[in-house]
Motif scaffolding. Sequence first.
Motif: not given
Length: 328
Positions: A240-244, A297-303, A318-322
Motif C-alpha cells: 500500500y506504500i509507494a515511495l522514492d 493502510i490496514p493495520s494488518n498489512t505486512f511490511v 504494520a501495527n507494531i512498527i514505529h
Amino acid sequence: MLQFGNLLAHFHLPHKAYKRAQKQSLKQLPTLPDFLQHVVKLTGLRKEDVYCNLRVPDQLQTAKDDINMVVLTGHGIYCMDVKPWSGTVCAHNQNWHVEVKEEDQIFTNTRIEQVEDPLKAVMRKTAQLCSHLKRSGVPIRSSLFFPRVMFLSPDCKLDEELMKRRELVPYGQTDEFLRSFREGYMGWISDALTPSWISGHLSYRQMESVRGILRKMGTWDVVLLHGGEQLKGDYQGCQYIALDRQDTETLEFSRVNILSAESLWALLGHVPQVKVKMYKRGPHGWLGTSLNATATIPSNTFVIFRVSGEEADAKIPANIIHSITLSI
C-alpha cells in the motif's frame, strides 16, 4: 517467507557472548551512536569524517558486510569494527574463542563461544573498501588503510598473543588510541604546505574525493518497533506504500491504541487503520523535517523486510512498527 515472531531473539543481539556482556556490563557499554559521539569528542575530528555501518561492495557489487566505523584522517583511512564482548578471548585455529563465566550464588559455569575471527573479517572489508575506492576513480595506497578491532567492555580480556597485535584495541587502550588522532597546529600547517607524494599522507584533494564516495555508500535500513526493538537490513516494500527512496528518508507509523474507536470497531469486523507519514530526505529546516507524503493502510498489512544475515524476507505487521529509516 519468514514470519516476524521467529526473528526477534536472533536479531536483538549478535551472538551469545554479547548477551552475557549486556547482563554483566549494561551500564558500562555505550551504544554505537553514543560511542560515535565519544569518538568525535576525543579525536577532534569533524562528524563528516566519521562514518558508521558502511556497507562495502565487493567486486561483484554485493554488499553483505558492513564496517562499524570508518574514520578519515590526513594520515590514512581507519576501518574499525566494534565488539561488545565479555569474557576471555583467544585465537583458536581459524576462529576465536570467547570464554564466558556464568556465576550464581552456588555454582560457576564456564562456557566457550566460537566466533568468526574479527581481525580477518575487518582486514577483508578494509581491502574491499580500498578496491571500491580504486574502482570509483580514487586510488589510495593500501598502506594508508588501517584495520582495527575495538573492544568496548571492561570485562573483555584478550590473551597474551592477541595483546601483541596492534590492530586490536582493548578497552583499557581505547581513549589513548582515539586521542592519537588529534593533530596539532604545526602538523596541520605542514600537511597544507607539503605535497602528498612527499609527506606520504592523504592530500586535501584526495580526502575530499574519498568523502564524496563514502557519502554515497549505503548503510542499512532500520526498522524501529513500538517496543523499542531495532532491526537492520533492507526494506523490500509494502503493497500500500509507494515511495522514492532517493527522496524519502523516514516512514513514521501511527499506533493503534487499545481503547481507541478504531479498536472498538475491530470488534465488529472493521480492520483498524495505520497512518504512515513519509518525510523528505535531506537537512532539517527550522520547523523540522518536511513531510513528503502520507498513506493510510490496514493495520494488518505486512511490511516486507530482509533482516541482515537472513536468507529470506521477514513479514512485519504494520501495527507494531514505529518507524523505518531508509538508507541511500
